[in-house]
Write a protein that holds these residues in place. Structure first.
Motif, PDB file in Angstrom:
ATOM      1  N   VAL A  82       0.827  -1.203   0.000  1.00 11.32           N
ATOM      2  CA  VAL A  82       0.000   0.000   0.000  1.00 11.32           C
ATOM      3  C   VAL A  82       0.864   1.256   0.000  1.00 11.32           C
ATOM      4  CG1 VAL A  82      -0.153   0.129   2.526  1.00 11.32           C
ATOM      5  CG2 VAL A  82      -1.988   1.121   1.135  1.00 11.32           C
ATOM      6  N   ARG A  83       0.328   2.314  -0.586  1.00 17.78           N
ATOM      7  CA  ARG A  83       0.883   3.660  -0.442  1.00 17.78           C
ATOM      8  C   ARG A  83      -0.261   4.658  -0.514  1.00 17.78           C
ATOM      9  NH1 ARG A  83       4.177   5.355  -6.006  1.00 17.78           N
ATOM     10  NH2 ARG A  83       2.496   4.920  -7.494  1.00 17.78           N
ATOM     11  N   HIS A  84      -0.020   5.847   0.019  1.00 15.63           N
ATOM     12  CA  HIS A  84      -1.030   6.903   0.099  1.00 15.63           C
ATOM     13  C   HIS A  84      -0.805   7.901  -1.027  1.00 15.63           C
ATOM     14  CE1 HIS A  84      -2.209  10.993   1.552  1.00 15.63           C
ATOM     15  NE2 HIS A  84      -3.285  10.359   1.985  1.00 15.63           N
ATOM     16  N   ARG A  85      -1.909   8.353  -1.640  1.00 17.17           N
ATOM     17  CA  ARG A  85      -1.812   9.292  -2.766  1.00 17.17           C
ATOM     18  C   ARG A  85      -2.732  10.482  -2.521  1.00 17.17           C
ATOM     19  NH1 ARG A  85      -4.078   6.725  -7.911  1.00 17.17           N
ATOM     20  NH2 ARG A  85      -5.981   7.906  -7.500  1.00 17.17           N
ATOM     21  N   TYR A  95       2.890  11.148  -3.237  1.00 13.39           N
ATOM     22  CA  TYR A  95       2.807   9.785  -2.724  1.00 13.39           C
ATOM     23  C   TYR A  95       3.522   9.669  -1.382  1.00 13.39           C
ATOM     24  CZ  TYR A  95       1.369   8.552  -7.473  1.00 13.39           C
ATOM     25  OH  TYR A  95       0.705   8.476  -8.668  1.00 13.39           O
ATOM     26  N   THR A  96       2.891   8.942  -0.460  1.00 15.27           N
ATOM     27  CA  THR A  96       3.488   8.693   0.853  1.00 15.27           C
ATOM     28  C   THR A  96       3.340   7.210   1.186  1.00 15.27           C
ATOM     29  OG1 THR A  96       2.803  10.907   1.585  1.00 15.27           O
ATOM     30  CG2 THR A  96       3.484   9.337   3.281  1.00 15.27           C
ATOM     31  N   PRO A  97       4.458   6.471   1.270  1.00 16.40           N
ATOM     32  CA  PRO A  97       5.794   6.852   0.800  1.00 16.40           C
ATOM     33  C   PRO A  97       5.854   6.802  -0.725  1.00 16.40           C
ATOM     34  CG  PRO A  97       5.793   4.582   1.519  1.00 16.40           C
ATOM     35  CD  PRO A  97       4.406   5.104   1.807  1.00 16.40           C
ATOM     36  N   GLU A  98       7.005   7.093  -1.280  1.00 16.97           N
ATOM     37  CA  GLU A  98       7.143   7.105  -2.736  1.00 16.97           C
ATOM     38  C   GLU A  98       6.877   5.719  -3.322  1.00 16.97           C
ATOM     39  OE1 GLU A  98       7.547   8.954  -6.343  1.00 16.97           O
ATOM     40  OE2 GLU A  98       7.591   9.903  -4.370  1.00 16.97           O
ATOM     41  N   ASP A  99       7.400   4.684  -2.675  1.00 15.34           N
ATOM     42  CA  ASP A  99       7.168   3.298  -3.097  1.00 15.34           C
ATOM     43  C   ASP A  99       6.264   2.606  -2.085  1.00 15.34           C
ATOM     44  OD1 ASP A  99       8.887   3.496  -5.357  1.00 15.34           O
ATOM     45  OD2 ASP A  99      10.617   3.235  -4.027  1.00 15.34           O
ATOM     46  N   ASP A 100       5.392   1.735  -2.571  1.00 17.28           N
ATOM     47  CA  ASP A 100       4.458   1.075  -1.665  1.00 17.28           C
ATOM     48  C   ASP A 100       5.182   0.173  -0.669  1.00 17.28           C
ATOM     49  OD1 ASP A 100       5.044  -1.225  -3.187  1.00 17.28           O
ATOM     50  OD2 ASP A 100       3.301  -0.939  -4.466  1.00 17.28           O
ATOM     51  N   VAL A 101       4.529  -0.060   0.464  1.00 20.64           N
ATOM     52  CA  VAL A 101       5.118  -0.860   1.542  1.00 20.64           C
ATOM     53  C   VAL A 101       4.212  -2.050   1.833  1.00 20.64           C
ATOM     54  CG1 VAL A 101       6.339   1.069   2.590  1.00 20.64           C
ATOM     55  CG2 VAL A 101       3.978   0.586   3.279  1.00 20.64           C
ATOM     56  N   LEU A 137       1.390   7.428   8.492  1.00 15.82           N
ATOM     57  CA  LEU A 137       0.518   8.566   8.755  1.00 15.82           C
ATOM     58  C   LEU A 137      -0.398   8.255   9.936  1.00 15.82           C
ATOM     59  CD1 LEU A 137      -0.495   9.462   5.068  1.00 15.82           C
ATOM     60  CD2 LEU A 137       1.243  10.579   6.483  1.00 15.82           C
ATOM     61  N   SER A 138      -1.187   9.254  10.330  1.00 13.70           N
ATOM     62  CA  SER A 138      -2.203   9.078  11.363  1.00 13.70           C
ATOM     63  C   SER A 138      -3.551   9.500  10.795  1.00 13.70           C
ATOM     64  CB  SER A 138      -1.871   9.919  12.603  1.00 13.70           C
ATOM     65  OG  SER A 138      -2.001  11.305  12.305  1.00 13.70           O
ATOM     66  N   PHE A 139      -4.620   9.205  11.506  1.00 18.01           N
ATOM     67  CA  PHE A 139      -5.949   9.598  11.036  1.00 18.01           C
ATOM     68  C   PHE A 139      -6.042  11.107  10.818  1.00 18.01           C
ATOM     69  CE2 PHE A 139      -8.383   5.730  12.945  1.00 18.01           C
ATOM     70  CZ  PHE A 139      -7.987   4.963  11.852  1.00 18.01           C
ATOM     71  N   ASP A 140      -5.339  11.881  11.643  1.00 18.67           N
ATOM     72  CA  ASP A 140      -5.391  13.347  11.511  1.00 18.67           C
ATOM     73  C   ASP A 140      -4.779  13.827  10.200  1.00 18.67           C
ATOM     74  OD1 ASP A 140      -6.627  13.577  13.959  1.00 18.67           O
ATOM     75  OD2 ASP A 140      -4.763  13.923  15.070  1.00 18.67           O
ATOM     76  N   ASP A 141      -3.946  13.000   9.580  1.00 20.87           N
ATOM     77  CA  ASP A 141      -3.299  13.387   8.323  1.00 20.87           C
ATOM     78  C   ASP A 141      -4.185  13.129   7.106  1.00 20.87           C
ATOM     79  OD1 ASP A 141      -0.832  14.058   9.603  1.00 20.87           O
ATOM     80  OD2 ASP A 141      -0.361  11.912   9.718  1.00 20.87           O
ATOM     81  N   ILE A 142      -5.260  12.382   7.272  1.00 23.88           N
ATOM     82  CA  ILE A 142      -6.074  11.941   6.141  1.00 23.88           C
ATOM     83  C   ILE A 142      -7.136  12.977   5.804  1.00 23.88           C
ATOM     84  CG2 ILE A 142      -7.476  10.071   5.221  1.00 23.88           C
ATOM     85  CD1 ILE A 142      -4.528   9.396   5.907  1.00 23.88           C
ATOM     86  N   GLU A 143      -7.341  13.189   4.507  1.00 19.05           N
ATOM     87  CA  GLU A 143      -8.339  14.143   4.025  1.00 19.05           C
ATOM     88  C   GLU A 143      -9.263  13.466   3.017  1.00 19.05           C
ATOM     89  OE1 GLU A 143      -6.296  17.419   2.287  1.00 19.05           O
ATOM     90  OE2 GLU A 143      -5.255  18.000   4.141  1.00 19.05           O
ATOM     91  N   GLY A 144     -10.446  14.031   2.877  1.00 24.27           N
ATOM     92  CA  GLY A 144     -11.361  13.546   1.856  1.00 24.27           C
ATOM     93  C   GLY A 144     -10.749  13.705   0.476  1.00 24.27           C
ATOM     94  N   GLY A 145     -10.904  12.702  -0.362  1.00 21.68           N
ATOM     95  CA  GLY A 145     -10.303  12.732  -1.693  1.00 21.68           C
ATOM     96  C   GLY A 145      -8.969  12.022  -1.766  1.00 21.68           C
ATOM     97  N   ASP A 146      -8.365  11.713  -0.612  1.00 22.74           N
ATOM     98  CA  ASP A 146      -7.129  10.925  -0.615  1.00 22.74           C
ATOM     99  C   ASP A 146      -7.412   9.525  -1.167  1.00 22.74           C
ATOM    100  OD1 ASP A 146      -5.908  13.075   0.528  1.00 22.74           O
ATOM    101  OD2 ASP A 146      -5.527  12.138   2.477  1.00 22.74           O
ATOM    102  N   VAL A 147      -6.366   8.868  -1.627  1.00 20.80           N
ATOM    103  CA  VAL A 147      -6.500   7.514  -2.170  1.00 20.80           C
ATOM    104  C   VAL A 147      -5.403   6.632  -1.590  1.00 20.80           C
ATOM    105  CG1 VAL A 147      -6.429   6.080  -4.255  1.00 20.80           C
ATOM    106  CG2 VAL A 147      -7.530   8.329  -4.327  1.00 20.80           C
ATOM    107  N   PHE A 148      -5.780   5.418  -1.209  1.00 21.28           N
ATOM    108  CA  PHE A 148      -4.805   4.410  -0.814  1.00 21.28           C
ATOM    109  C   PHE A 148      -4.700   3.400  -1.952  1.00 21.28           C
ATOM    110  CE2 PHE A 148      -5.728   6.312   3.201  1.00 21.28           C
ATOM    111  CZ  PHE A 148      -4.576   6.156   3.963  1.00 21.28           C
TER     112      PHE A 148
END
Length: 310
Positions: A82-85, A95-101, A137-148
């Protein structure tokens, strides 16, 4: 002489036919020596969104079927990565991180027979909390429209790996195969503002004040958008009078942030701001490019309070 020619023709035709049939029955292509791969057919996308307002209970869940020459028997492990976009306006994708983990590994023992097909199947569930933690990341870092972005890597007992880097478009996208190896899980903000509401118009461009009723109709093709039965909240009828007619003005809910878009039958555009919001009353100030404006207090319905709108 004609009989001889006829017989010769039959013999030649038979030789051609025999030769053709022989080539068809015994091809020179060594099919038995062809290598075969493996893929993961998507049987059920049980959950493929994260609810921003309830991340603690959100999850990513699939049911998969392992398809290979041994009906799923060659699978050794399946990595779930997984990675966060996030789309940054004016910048692009971050992207967080740049490469999926790696977030989890499925073992061969996780795949089991089923009553619907001969291929082995597995079901899994990744809580949003696990995915968020995996990317740092933490829940506080997540925003609507983000993608995993969840990516699967199938490793078989022959040392081969199959994933997005070596899957064909047919395997990934065709309904029969349904094996994309990557699943984008969006962070969504469920919206449920549709309904018919009572309102008070406390200010209008002509000085009139009045009460009325308005309907917000959900737009099926655009979740979170609601078409208004009257973009002026009855002001035209009270001030001119004039009917709303064929106007198309919408209120859009993007994670509890409201905007107004669209035009009336004369082509003028509309916008609005939220003056205040309580569970019982939503106060909006609207205006259009013709110079008309108004302020309305829209009352929530019994059993359905307004969320914390902005």
């Amino acid at each position: 002489m004609r009989i001889l020619k006829y017989s010769f023709g039959l013999l030649a035709s038979a030789l051609v036919l025999f030769s053709s049939c022989r080539d068809f029955v015994e091809p020179n292509v060594p099919y038995s020596e062809f290598d075969t791969g493996a893929y993961l057919r998507t049987i059920d996308r049980t959950s493929t969104t994260f609810n921003l307002f309830d991340l603690q209970s959100s999850n990513f869940a699939l049911t998969l079927e392992a398809v290979d020459a041994e009906d799923g028997g060659t699978v050794e492990t399946v990595e779930i990565r997984v990675r966060h976009r996030r789309l940054i306006p004016g910048v692009g994708l971050e992207y967080t991180p740049e490469d999926d983990v790696l977030v989890r590994t499925l073992e061969a023992s996780d795949f089991a027979p089923n009553s619907e097909s001969r291929f082995l199947r597995t079901s899994f569930e990744i809580p949003a909390s696990e995915a968020v933690s995996a990317v740092g990341l933490s829940f506080d870092d997540i925003e609507g429209g983000d993608v995993f972005e969840f990516r699967l890597v199938l490793n078989d007992r022959f040392g081969r790996s199959f994933s997005t880097n070596n899957v064909t478009t047919n395997i990934a996208g065709a309904p029969f195969y349904a094996s994309p190896f990557q699943y984008n899980v969006s962070v969504v903000c469920p919206s449920d503002l549709g309904g018919t509401y009572q309102f008070d118009a406390t200010e209008t461009f002509c000085g009139e004040t009045f009460s009325g009723e308005i309907t917000w109709t959900p737009v099926e093709s655009s979740p979170g958008s609601y078409e208004l039965s009257d973009g002026t909240f009855g002001a035209w009828d009270a001030c001119y009078p004039d009917s709303w007619g064929s106007g198309d003005v919408r209120i859009n809910d993007a994670c509890n942030i409201l905007t107004m878009t669209g035009t009336d039958k004369y082509g003028d555009s509309y916008s609005m701001t939220v003056v205040s919001s309580t569970p019982e009353e939503l106060t909006l100030a609207w205006e259009n490019t013709f110079g008309e404006f108004g302020t309305v207090v829209v009352y929530s319905n019994d059993g359905k309070p307004w969320p914390d709108l902005q």
